[in-house]
Motif scaffolding. Sequence first.
Motif, PDB file in Angstrom:
ATOM      1  N   LEU A 131       0.743  -1.175  -0.130  1.00  0.00           N
ATOM      2  CA  LEU A 131       0.012  -0.038  -0.233  1.00  0.00           C
ATOM      3  C   LEU A 131       0.880   1.265   0.039  1.00  0.00           C
ATOM      4  N   ILE A 132       1.927   1.094   0.939  1.00  0.00           N
ATOM      5  CA  ILE A 132       2.825   2.592   0.955  1.00  0.00           C
ATOM      6  C   ILE A 132       3.378   2.633  -0.380  1.00  0.00           C
ATOM      7  N   ASP A 133       3.897   1.703  -0.872  1.00  0.00           N
ATOM      8  CA  ASP A 133       4.720   1.777  -2.237  1.00  0.00           C
ATOM      9  C   ASP A 133       3.658   2.431  -3.244  1.00  0.00           C
ATOM     10  N   GLN A 134       2.608   1.815  -3.283  1.00  0.00           N
ATOM     11  CA  GLN A 134       1.662   2.260  -4.387  1.00  0.00           C
ATOM     12  C   GLN A 134       1.158   3.813  -4.127  1.00  0.00           C
ATOM     13  N   ALA A 135       0.988   4.201  -2.628  1.00  0.00           N
ATOM     14  CA  ALA A 135       0.605   5.432  -2.372  1.00  0.00           C
ATOM     15  C   ALA A 135       1.518   6.340  -2.781  1.00  0.00           C
ATOM     16  N   ASN A 136       2.944   6.088  -2.782  1.00  0.00           N
ATOM     17  CA  ASN A 136       4.016   6.971  -3.241  1.00  0.00           C
ATOM     18  C   ASN A 136       4.334   6.955  -4.676  1.00  0.00           C
ATOM     19  N   ASP A 137       3.701   5.931  -5.275  1.00  0.00           N
ATOM     20  CA  ASP A 137       4.175   5.727  -6.567  1.00  0.00           C
ATOM     21  C   ASP A 137       3.263   6.668  -7.798  1.00  0.00           C
ATOM     22  N   VAL A 138       3.531   7.773  -7.690  1.00  0.00           N
ATOM     23  CA  VAL A 138       2.962   8.746  -8.576  1.00  0.00           C
ATOM     24  C   VAL A 138       4.212   9.912  -8.520  1.00  0.00           C
ATOM     25  N   GLU A 139       3.993  10.866  -9.772  1.00  0.00           N
ATOM     26  CA  GLU A 139       4.819  11.760  -9.792  1.00  0.00           C
ATOM     27  C   GLU A 139       4.702  12.913  -8.660  1.00  0.00           C
ATOM     28  N   TYR A 140       3.477  13.067  -8.158  1.00  0.00           N
ATOM     29  CA  TYR A 140       3.108  14.233  -7.313  1.00  0.00           C
ATOM     30  C   TYR A 140       3.583  13.730  -5.787  1.00  0.00           C
ATOM     31  N   GLY A 141       3.585  14.815  -4.913  1.00  0.00           N
ATOM     32  CA  GLY A 141       3.559  14.316  -3.367  1.00  0.00           C
ATOM     33  C   GLY A 141       3.184  15.610  -2.621  1.00  0.00           C
ATOM     34  N   LEU A 142       1.952  15.872  -3.104  1.00  0.00           N
ATOM     35  CA  LEU A 142       1.414  17.397  -2.401  1.00  0.00           C
ATOM     36  C   LEU A 142       0.685  16.903  -1.174  1.00  0.00           C
ATOM     37  N   ALA A 143      -0.330  16.037  -0.878  1.00  0.00           N
ATOM     38  CA  ALA A 143      -1.085  15.829   0.024  1.00  0.00           C
ATOM     39  C   ALA A 143      -1.640  14.332   0.472  1.00  0.00           C
ATOM     40  N   ALA A 144      -2.065  13.854   1.529  1.00  0.00           N
ATOM     41  CA  ALA A 144      -2.519  12.651   1.656  1.00  0.00           C
ATOM     42  C   ALA A 144      -3.523  12.481   2.772  1.00  0.00           C
ATOM     43  N   GLY A 145      -4.371  11.507   2.808  1.00  0.00           N
ATOM     44  CA  GLY A 145      -5.098  11.267   3.661  1.00  0.00           C
ATOM     45  C   GLY A 145      -5.236  10.088   4.277  1.00  0.00           C
ATOM     46  N   VAL A 146      -5.495   9.866   5.850  1.00  0.00           N
ATOM     47  CA  VAL A 146      -5.357   8.660   6.403  1.00  0.00           C
ATOM     48  C   VAL A 146      -6.612   8.253   7.502  1.00  0.00           C
ATOM     49  N   TYR A 147      -7.295   7.347   7.184  1.00  0.00           N
ATOM     50  CA  TYR A 147      -8.810   7.045   8.241  1.00  0.00           C
ATOM     51  C   TYR A 147      -8.364   5.893   9.051  1.00  0.00           C
ATOM     52  N   THR A 148      -8.066   6.170  10.522  1.00  0.00           N
ATOM     53  CA  THR A 148      -7.854   5.107  11.272  1.00  0.00           C
ATOM     54  C   THR A 148      -8.108   5.603  12.780  1.00  0.00           C
ATOM     55  N   THR A 149      -8.379   4.454  13.543  1.00  0.00           N
ATOM     56  CA  THR A 149      -8.506   4.906  14.888  1.00  0.00           C
ATOM     57  C   THR A 149      -7.538   4.404  15.627  1.00  0.00           C
TER      58      THR A 149
END
Length: 492
Positions: free
Chosen positions: A405-423
């Motif tokens: 998951l982390i590899d895929q989340a980072n696998d784009v040319e951009y890196g502006l923002a991200a969201g995480v939903y967890t308790t």
Amino acid sequence: MTVDQLEPALAAHYEPLINGEFRSISTETFPAVDAATGARLATITRGGAADVDAAVAAARAAFPKWAATRPEERSLLLHRLADWIEANAERLAAIDTMDIGRTIFETPLDHRIAVGQYRFFASAAVTHDGWNHPVAGGWAIAKREPIGVVGQIIPWNVPAIMTAFKLAPALAAGNTVVLKPDENASLSTLELCTKLAELFPPGVVNVVPGFGDEAGAALTAHPDVDKLAFTGSAEVGRLVAHAGAERLVPVSLELGGKSPNIVFPDIEDLDRVIDNATFAATYCNGQSCLAGTRLFVHDDLYDDFLGKLSASFQGVRVGSPLDPATRLGCLVSEKQGRRVLDYIASGRSDSSLVTGGGRAAVSGSEHGWFIEPTVFETENSSRIAQEEIFGPVLSVIRWKDYDALIDQANDVEYGLAAGVYTTNLKNAMRTADRLHAGSVWVNQYFNLVDGSPFGGYKGSGLGREYCKETLDMYTQLKSIVLAEELPPPLFG
Ligand code: NAD
């Protein structure tokens, strides 16, 4: 509010603001058109290289005196500007809504954020110190000085916020400015000019509306500009960076995004996560560089989640941007509409359409490019998951393995923002650490906080706005070392 009600409040024609006056050298104009209805709102001077020249000359002449003003004076003017925006926010928001097609539900927030920016930098200006240090027999001082004439270029999606992001820190730090608004969204910035002209000494703020390859290119290449600040596409960002490199002037860039939004299986309130993830993808009609457009949903809850997400997207009310009940207005232009439909066609070819996928018709707003809120199930490698669409189109991707998951989340040319939903605090902190993104929001997407640094990793840009470090970008440090005595002689 309708165009008729607003008409007396809009000028028929808008000129550039140069040296405290509304004047232009160019005799060409372009129309500002209501994005939904096609009605002509006003005409605007199509500023060219000669207007940019005059504006830069005015900014150069105004610089020494403005740079020497006390920060408290600059602060007061920024507060007065913020007061004026607060008093006129309703009207300015309606102008933006007509100019760009975003809903009247959203655009007042732009002006509240803009007010926050002017007030934040009004305060930061008076506390933005250099550095000093006692040394043996004297002092070492590092003094902060403004850079000079700043050329600034902004896009159309959130014009009030972009104008504030650029003007507030540059002016607070003592620079003079030439700003070029976007040709699709100049009106609220040109309205602001009436107050800028009244408040600031001539030449301190200059605004030249016009097209990117004319006024924009002239400003970028101008030999007497000391710093460039740009927000917009990566493509034009590269041109601006090249122009800065040619003349060795500093460049700050805020570019695109393709942000991951990650759902862990431990979430407790599925409905509220879905509501926030829907907002993350559809706010600003999806025309936000920050939009959470890649939604990674854990396998354990995927099927249930997707069904409810589809219903949530179907519940987003598409309609006239001026109707307070509307939650999705129209895209800014036909060009943008066709671009989004092209991406949807690409998604249909290699991904699975869950809901939406077409142009929506809105009675009375036939000119507008309304796009149905659209969800695809896809892979992270697909074109719709990799490229910035800038429309209400969400890519949903299933995940099981955390490292993958982390590899895929980072696998784009951009890196502006991200969201995480967890308790789970550990999930939240570990994931925030591992994401290559300038902003990470846990449990609430778009949770913008004045003073919290905003900017991108990787292809999303250079520098940080919205925070006190932004004043560092608009100043340079001068070291002064004071010795109480001459040094002992070295040569006899
Ligand atoms: P764009 O790059 O085409 O235009 C942005 C600005 O640049 C406009 O004012 C335009 O007139 C000007 N411009 C165009 N060509 C130019 C040239 N050759 N020289 C100088 N200036 C030129 O971008 P857009 O399509 O208007 O905006 C959408 C893009 O902006 C998206 O990629 C989006 O992600 C990005 N954006 C980023 C942020 C952020 O803060 N990171 C905010 C809003 C938009």
